[in-house]
Design a protein around this motif. Structure first.
Motif, PDB file in Angstrom:
ATOM      1  N   LYS B 104       0.834  -1.214   0.000  1.00  0.00           N
ATOM      2  CA  LYS B 104       0.000   0.000   0.000  1.00  0.00           C
ATOM      3  C   LYS B 104       0.864   1.258   0.000  1.00  0.00           C
ATOM      4  N   LYS B 105       1.971   1.214   0.756  1.00  0.00           N
ATOM      5  CA  LYS B 105       2.897   2.357   0.766  1.00  0.00           C
ATOM      6  C   LYS B 105       3.453   2.581  -0.643  1.00  0.00           C
ATOM      7  N   ALA B 106       3.886   1.481  -1.279  1.00  0.00           N
ATOM      8  CA  ALA B 106       4.477   1.592  -2.619  1.00  0.00           C
ATOM      9  C   ALA B 106       3.441   2.082  -3.628  1.00  0.00           C
ATOM     10  N   LEU B 107       2.198   1.611  -3.482  1.00  0.00           N
ATOM     11  CA  LEU B 107       1.144   2.051  -4.409  1.00  0.00           C
ATOM     12  C   LEU B 107       0.851   3.547  -4.241  1.00  0.00           C
ATOM     13  N   LEU B 108       0.854   4.013  -2.995  1.00  0.00           N
ATOM     14  CA  LEU B 108       0.608   5.438  -2.757  1.00  0.00           C
ATOM     15  C   LEU B 108       1.733   6.285  -3.352  1.00  0.00           C
ATOM     16  N   LEU B 109       2.975   5.853  -3.112  1.00  0.00           N
ATOM     17  CA  LEU B 109       4.105   6.602  -3.679  1.00  0.00           C
ATOM     18  C   LEU B 109       4.059   6.557  -5.213  1.00  0.00           C
ATOM     19  N   ALA B 110       3.712   5.390  -5.771  1.00  0.00           N
ATOM     20  CA  ALA B 110       3.618   5.270  -7.224  1.00  0.00           C
ATOM     21  C   ALA B 110       2.569   6.232  -7.782  1.00  0.00           C
ATOM     22  N   ALA B 111       1.459   6.372  -7.051  1.00  0.00           N
ATOM     23  CA  ALA B 111       0.410   7.297  -7.501  1.00  0.00           C
ATOM     24  C   ALA B 111       0.934   8.738  -7.520  1.00  0.00           C
ATOM     25  N   ILE B 112       1.705   9.085  -6.496  1.00  0.00           N
ATOM     26  CA  ILE B 112       2.266  10.448  -6.428  1.00  0.00           C
ATOM     27  C   ILE B 112       3.265  10.664  -7.574  1.00  0.00           C
ATOM     28  N   MET B 113       4.152   9.685  -7.780  1.00  0.00           N
ATOM     29  CA  MET B 113       5.180   9.841  -8.824  1.00  0.00           C
ATOM     30  C   MET B 113       4.576   9.744 -10.223  1.00  0.00           C
ATOM     31  N   TRP B 114       3.591   8.854 -10.391  1.00  0.00           N
ATOM     32  CA  TRP B 114       2.874   8.756 -11.685  1.00  0.00           C
ATOM     33  C   TRP B 114       2.261  10.115 -12.023  1.00  0.00           C
ATOM     34  N   THR B 115       1.661  10.751 -11.018  1.00  0.00           N
ATOM     35  CA  THR B 115       1.018  12.050 -11.254  1.00  0.00           C
ATOM     36  C   THR B 115       2.043  13.126 -11.613  1.00  0.00           C
ATOM     37  N   SER B 116       3.123  13.189 -10.822  1.00  0.00           N
ATOM     38  CA  SER B 116       4.051  14.323 -10.982  1.00  0.00           C
ATOM     39  C   SER B 116       5.035  14.158 -12.127  1.00  0.00           C
ATOM     40  N   ILE B 117       5.509  12.936 -12.394  1.00  0.00           N
ATOM     41  CA  ILE B 117       6.511  12.813 -13.463  1.00  0.00           C
ATOM     42  C   ILE B 117       5.990  12.093 -14.705  1.00  0.00           C
ATOM     43  N   PHE B 118       4.721  11.702 -14.684  1.00  0.00           N
ATOM     44  CA  PHE B 118       4.144  11.185 -15.935  1.00  0.00           C
ATOM     45  C   PHE B 118       2.872  11.923 -16.328  1.00  0.00           C
ATOM     46  N   PHE B 119       1.839  11.878 -15.467  1.00  0.00           N
ATOM     47  CA  PHE B 119       0.522  12.329 -15.919  1.00  0.00           C
ATOM     48  C   PHE B 119       0.459  13.840 -16.176  1.00  0.00           C
ATOM     49  N   ILE B 120       1.019  14.637 -15.268  1.00  0.00           N
ATOM     50  CA  ILE B 120       0.978  16.098 -15.471  1.00  0.00           C
ATOM     51  C   ILE B 120       1.786  16.490 -16.716  1.00  0.00           C
ATOM     52  N   PRO B 121       3.028  15.995 -16.879  1.00  0.00           N
ATOM     53  CA  PRO B 121       3.723  16.272 -18.151  1.00  0.00           C
ATOM     54  C   PRO B 121       2.948  15.745 -19.372  1.00  0.00           C
ATOM     55  N   PHE B 122       2.260  14.606 -19.211  1.00  0.00           N
ATOM     56  CA  PHE B 122       1.483  14.025 -20.300  1.00  0.00           C
ATOM     57  C   PHE B 122       0.326  14.948 -20.692  1.00  0.00           C
ATOM     58  N   LEU B 123      -0.280  15.601 -19.694  1.00  0.00           N
ATOM     59  CA  LEU B 123      -1.385  16.529 -19.996  1.00  0.00           C
ATOM     60  C   LEU B 123      -0.884  17.727 -20.807  1.00  0.00           C
ATOM     61  N   LYS B 124       0.311  18.194 -20.470  1.00  0.00           N
ATOM     62  CA  LYS B 124       0.877  19.347 -21.171  1.00  0.00           C
ATOM     63  C   LYS B 124       1.457  18.937 -22.522  1.00  0.00           C
ATOM     64  N   TYR B 125       2.261  17.884 -22.511  1.00  0.00           N
ATOM     65  CA  TYR B 125       2.919  17.417 -23.740  1.00  0.00           C
ATOM     66  C   TYR B 125       2.581  15.932 -23.938  1.00  0.00           C
ATOM     67  N   PRO B 126       1.388  15.657 -24.472  1.00  0.00           N
ATOM     68  CA  PRO B 126       0.969  14.251 -24.567  1.00  0.00           C
ATOM     69  C   PRO B 126       1.806  13.450 -25.572  1.00  0.00           C
TER      70      PRO B 126
END
Lengths: 74, 240
Positions: B104-126
């Protein structure tokens, strides 16, 4: 009198991350991320020289993963 | 913490998740890539850069097969690379992540990192399929992507440090990150290239990319959590 030696094990959680492990992981992250996401022949040019920029072997090999992972390409 | 145990756990988790990512791409992303590269081929035939001959298709077929195999290798390489960063951040942050479960700890951290270094950049530069990017703008597009990725990633790191130091009103750290990345989102220019192919193809490709990247992050978190729980690289046993 018989002496009895009692061994006990103490297991504790140690949060300190070894510096060597930090260095290894940062290097692997840097090389792998650059190789898949951005290389245009730079890595192989260290061995092949300028020919690597024309061939772009790593770029071509990881081409599909580069697109699929959202890195800019072409 | 034992270096060898720690490195083994982190690297195996990254490698396995990367291989899963590679195979997921073969199933979900490759059909879109084949269609997009087919459009590139038609353009080359029209411009006279290549000829529509059996020899061309034989060479093309062999080349694409090699690239698809390379996609698995690329998945392994990217998995080890991203997994290294993930494992490192996990080691430093697991004691502050809520829950007793390593998964659960790893999943929570993965969600944070997925958001900050993948999903947000993906929204700007898909992600874009081949044929969309103009080769003459690759340096500009790479610079924009790296700058935005760094802003989002280091922004998340900075505000997470702030979050740990704050005694009260910790939700302000989340708000601060949202404002920071929102400003970056507005200020950074868009990619310069015009999309000239079907948006159905582009959007289908982007959705497939989003799904497989998400699969990667979930897989890395679950595998790392399981391996951490089993091997406990942070535990030191001493005889007293």
């Amino acid at each position: 009198m018989k002496m009895t030696k009692v061994l006990q094990q103490l297991t504790k959680s140690q949060g300190k991350v070894p510096k060597v492990a930090v260095a290894v992981l940062l290097v692997l992250f840097g090389i792998g991320f650059f190789a898949v996401g951005f290389d245009q022949g730079q890595i192989f040019s260290l061995v092949q020289g300028h020919q690597a920029y024309g061939q772009m072997y790593l770029h071509e090999m990881t081409h599909d993963m580069r697109h699929a992972s959202g890195f800019p390409c072409h | 913490m034992k270096s060898l145990h720690f490195l083994t756990v982190v690297l195996i988790a990254g490698l396995l998740a990367g291989l899963i990512h590679g195979f997921a791409n073969i199933v979900l992303v490759e059909p879109f890539l084949d269609t997009a590269i087919g459009i590139e081929n038609q353009r080359m035939f029209t411009s006279g850069e290549a000829k529509d001959t059996p020899e061309f298709w034989k060479t093309y077929s062999d080349y694409r097969l090699w690239q698809k195999q390379g996609s698995i290798i690329g998945g392994a390489m990217l998995g080890v690379a991203t997994g290294s960063l993930f494992g490192l951040v996990f080691a430093y942050s697991r004691h502050v992540l809520p829950s007793q479960s390593e998964i659960k700890k790893a999943l929570l951290l993965a969600a944070i990192m997925w958001t900050s270094i993948f999903f947000i950049p993906f929204l700007k530069y898909p992600a874009n399929p081949p044929t969309v990017g103009d080769p003459s703008t690759i340096a500009l597009r790479t610079t924009l992507y790296v700058v935005f990725l760094a802003l989002s990633g280091f922004g998340a790191l900075g505000f997470s440090i702030l979050y740990k130091k704050m005694q009260r009103k910790r939700s302000l750290a989340f708000l601060g990150y949202a404002v920071f990345v929102g400003i970056a989102f507005i200020v950074m220019p868009p990619y310069p290239d015009k999309i000239t192919i079907s948006m159905d193809l582009v959007n289908g490709f982007r959705m497939a990319s989003l799904i497989t990247m998400t699969i990667y992050w979930i897989a890395n978190a679950i595998i790392l959590g399981l391996l951490w729980k089993k091997f406990q690289p942070n535990s030191v046993t001493t005889r007293i």
